[in-house]
Scaffold this motif. Structure first.
Motif, short mmCIF file in Angstrom:
data_model
loop_
_atom_site.label_atom_id
_atom_site.label_comp_id
_atom_site.label_asym_id
_atom_site.label_seq_id
_atom_site.Cartn_x
_atom_site.Cartn_y
_atom_site.Cartn_z
N VAL A 1 1.16 -1.41 -0.31
CA VAL A 1 0.02 -0.02 -0.13
C VAL A 1 1.05 1.03 0.10
O VAL A 1 0.84 2.38 -0.81
CB VAL A 1 -1.05 -0.19 1.43
N ASN A 2 1.94 1.55 0.80
CA ASN A 2 2.59 2.84 1.10
C ASN A 2 3.78 2.48 -0.77
O ASN A 2 3.46 3.74 -0.72
CB ASN A 2 4.12 2.44 2.14
N HIS B 1 1.32 3.80 -3.46
CA HIS B 1 0.77 5.21 -3.23
C HIS B 1 2.08 6.66 -3.35
O HIS B 1 1.85 7.31 -4.14
CB HIS B 1 0.74 5.64 -1.78
N GLN B 2 3.36 5.98 -3.55
CA GLN B 2 5.09 6.63 -3.62
C GLN B 2 4.82 7.11 -5.17
O GLN B 2 5.66 7.47 -5.30
CB GLN B 2 6.11 5.82 -3.29
N GLU C 1 5.30 6.42 -9.40
CA GLU C 1 3.89 6.68 -10.51
C GLU C 1 4.36 5.94 -11.21
O GLU C 1 5.79 5.57 -11.60
CB GLU C 1 4.24 8.31 -9.93
N ARG D 1 0.79 8.24 -12.95
CA ARG D 1 -0.53 8.26 -11.95
C ARG D 1 0.74 7.25 -10.63
O ARG D 1 1.22 6.92 -11.55
CB ARG D 1 -1.83 7.22 -12.25
N GLU D 2 -0.26 7.24 -9.91
CA GLU D 2 0.32 6.65 -8.56
C GLU D 2 0.19 5.28 -9.08
O GLU D 2 -0.88 5.40 -9.20
CB GLU D 2 0.11 6.83 -7.54
N GLY E 1 -1.09 2.00 -7.42
CA GLY E 1 -1.99 2.31 -6.19
C GLY E 1 -3.22 2.89 -7.34
O GLY E 1 -3.89 2.28 -7.40
N LYS E 2 -3.46 3.42 -8.44
CA LYS E 2 -5.04 3.35 -9.27
C LYS E 2 -5.30 2.93 -10.30
O LYS E 2 -5.50 2.45 -10.94
CB LYS E 2 -4.59 5.08 -10.28
N GLN F 1 -4.52 -2.95 -8.20
CA GLN F 1 -5.45 -3.24 -6.91
C GLN F 1 -6.13 -4.49 -6.05
O GLN F 1 -6.04 -4.75 -5.11
CB GLN F 1 -6.88 -2.35 -7.37
#
Lengths: 258, 404
Positions: free
Chosen positions: B264-265, B268-269, B271, B275-276, B278-279, B284
């Motif tokens: 998760v960390n 987010h960090q 890209e 986009r990051e 996580g998107k 996901q």
């Protein structure tokens, strides 16, 4: 010896504090014991281990402050007291008056110990204001207590100041604020955790303390988020190292960095 | 049904988490690289009371319940498997066995110092030539007057070179009709004459832990150190596994959590394409599976812990908790590396260590294949758990917390 430690519940250090509709908020970030207060508890516990006595954790704030008090109990404090019908505002002189009244109600207190500051307001004045209300000396930024004589009511402390260490002699009762150098706070012990989970924490009201709050003299007139910084990246390039360095230097001069 | 943890549970969880983050996180990579166990770990865990967490106060422990043991293991392995392994052998496989099967004298002599952390304990079942086929072991104990004489070798023993006491299972009656009656359990003091130990290096994972061998050459053990009856060793060993597997399952749950948090960390960090990461839906999906695994593994071990608290036999439930969590932790760690891309392949990040650490638990304390056979056996009605002569005592807060 009877020591009171002031405990405050604050947003976790990792919380993102922002302004929304003119109010400070940290969203649903967890609330924790003020990290500086853990050093204060450590100092109080060490002092009672050396000189005997008891440590009472005292908090002024909402019901949720129980969590911070339970942490202090789990670390080894003997008792905890919550004054709960006053919601802390930025005016620390009001908080100090409540704390002083609670210390007087506890009675026979030799030392009141604060953390250096709390990480939400960062005022670092509540301890001294409490001392002023009690009429006791305020000994701030304490990094060690090399001598303490409860019967003679004397104390020697070391202060961590910019210039180095300052040794100060004082009298009891007194109010101390503790810095990190005093010693790493201990973890809650397992026995302490069990004791804390079963502890009944008495709740006092302002009426119990027999005081009325003074009018607010400090307030936050306008609070806003700092303007967002615009950050852009640029890679300086050249045909040779010298050329790249010269181009970089020109840009740094142009931006008035150099 | 109450899914809430008590204040005590939450307090212990928080304290152990703080310990691992403050004291282990800064050094674990260095020791993992060196393949060396940090020398401060055992004394520090002893000092904090972790080594006796769920043993009654009257026997030197901290008096918490079996659920707390699971929570502690989850926290420890969320940092590094090395820490949880200590609890598996010292507590799950050894101390809890003495609590369950030991005489009062044995509890006073061995359990009290172990729960206080003054003595460290390990467990010897596996041999160089015998793993799953426990009853086929060749290490022997022969009666000689009031003593037993032990000969043979135990292998893949965690804390072999660190422990003061070992609970070992030996072949005592090779001629018994039922192979399950051939074994007997003994508590061996590791400074006994004839005991030698060594560490095994070159392991895939748990490199900051101590795993080794114990050799017995004419080691004399008094009959007073026999745990349980003669011929009861197989059943004792299996009951030890009910507790060891519980700690392994709870620990593997922590490893899933660590993989999830790291992913998760990073998601987010990092890209990509503006986009990051996580998107992106496929990232996901990996994270969603980790969440699912974590929640399921946690519920399974907490159920087993609850059953232990109630004093209800939980061999089936502990087996499924261990099987699911260890398989899922291997999968989660592997996917965590995938989320981290090339960086996950280097030890700059923790996830490669998670993957290396996760594999061992899929093999020890019952391979995943053994647990599949067990679960199928229960479902098909081929397998039933008979009562034991002595069951693990149910958690009784008053008895556990009373000084004496």
């Amino acid at each position: 010896m009877k020591i009171v430690v002031r405990i405050k519940l604050v947003p976790d250090t990792a919380a993102k504090v922002v302004v929304e509709d003119g109010q400070v908020t940290w969203g649903d970030a967890p609330l924790v014991i003020n990290p500086w207060d853990e050093f204060a508890v450590e100092a109080a516990l060490q002092l009672t281990e050396q000189h005997g006595g008891e440590v009472i954790a005292l908090s002024v704030g909402e019901e949720s402050s129980r969590e911070a008090l339970k942490h202090a109990l789990a670390m080894g404090c003997n008792e905890a007291i919550l004054v709960s019908d006053y919601v802390i505002d930025p005016d620390t002189q009001r908080t100090a008056k409540v704390l002083a009244a609670a210390v007087e109600k506890i009675g026979d207190v030799d030392l009141v110990i604060f953390g250096k500051q709390s990480i939400d307001g960062d005022n670092a004045v509540t301890g001294t204001q409490t001392a002023r209300n009690l009429g006791w000396p305020s000994l701030t930024l304490v990094s060690a207590v090399p001598a303490l004589d409860v019967d003679a009511k004397t104390i020697r402390i070391e202060r961590a100041v910019e210039e180095g260490r300052q040794v100060v002699d004082g009298v009891l009762p007194a109010v101390l604020s503790i810095v990190k150098d005093y010693g790493e706070p201990r973890y809650p012990s397992f026995i302490g955790i069990r004791k804390a989970s079963k502890a009944e924490i008495p709740v006092w009201s302002l009426e119990d303390l027999g005081i009325e709050l003074p009018n607010v003299v400090v307030s936050w007139s306008e609070i806003m988020n700092p303007p967002q910084r615009e950050v852009t990246n640029e890679i300086v390039q050249g045909d040779s190292v010298e050329e790249t360095a010269a181009a970089l230097a020109d840009k740094l001069f142009a931006e008035k960095v150099l | 049904m109450d899914f809430n943890l008590s204040e005590e549970h939450l307090g212990v969880q928080k304290m152990v988490r703080e310990f691992t983050q403050k004291e282990i996180a800064p050094v674990i990579k260095e020791y993992d690289r060196k393949q060396e166990m940090p020398s401060f770990i055992l004394p520090r865990m002893a000092e904090l009371g972790i080594l006796g967490i769920n043993i009654p106060v009257r026997y030197g422990g901290q008096g918490f319940d079996y659920i707390t043991l699971g929570l502690v293991c989850e926290e420890l392995e969320a940092m590094d498997s090395t820490l949880r392994v200590i609890m598996s052998v010292h507590m799950g496989l050894n101390s809890m066995a003495i609590l369950q099967w030991g005489t009062e004298e044995q509890k006073q002599k061995f359990l009290v110092p172990q729960a206080k952390g003054e003595k460290v304990a390990c467990f010897g079942l596996t041999e160089p030539g015998v793993g799953t086929d426990v009853a086929g072991m060749s290490s022997t104990a022969k009666k000689d007057g009031d003593d037993w004489v032990l000969n043979g070798e135990k292998m893949w023993i965690s804390l072999a070179t660190k422990a003061d006491h070992a609970l070992v299972v030996m072949l005592t009656n090779p001629d018994a009709k039922d192979s399950h009656d051939r074994l007997t359990a003994f508590i061996v003091e590791m400074d006994s004459k004839g005991v030698t130990t060594g560490d095994i290096h070159g392991k895939l994972g748990v490199r900051a832990g101590s795993t080794g061998w114990i050799a017995f050459q004419d080691v004399r053990v008094p009959d007073a150190n026999r745990l349980g009856e003669e011929g009861e060793g197989f059943r004792i060993a299996m009951s030890c596994l009910d507790n060891g597997r519980y700690t392994v399952g709870a620990g593997a749950t922590g490893l899933i959590r660590a993989s999830l948090d790291a992913s998760v960390n990073y998601a987010h960090q990092r890209e990509a394409f503006g986009r990051e990461i996580g998107k992106f839906q496929l990232v996901q999906q990996k994270i969603a599976y980790m969440v699912q695994s974590y929640e399921m593994a946690r519920l399974l071990y907490l159920r087993a812990g609850w059953m232990k608290n109630q004093g209800v036999r939980n061999t089936r439930e502990t087996s499924i908790a261990k099987w699911f969590a260890t398989d899922a932790s291997f999968q989660a760690a592997s996917e965590a590396i995938q989320v981290h891309g090339a960086y996950g392949y280097s030890d700059e990040y923790d996830v490669e260590r998670y993957l290396r650490n996760s594999k061992g638990a899929v093999i020890y304390e019952g391979t995943s294949e053994v647990h599949q056979l067990m679960q199928a056996g229960y479902a098909l009605g081929y397998r039933k758990d008979g009562p034991l002569r002595k069951e693990l005592p149910a958690y009784d807060a008053e008895f556990w917390q009373e000084e004496k």
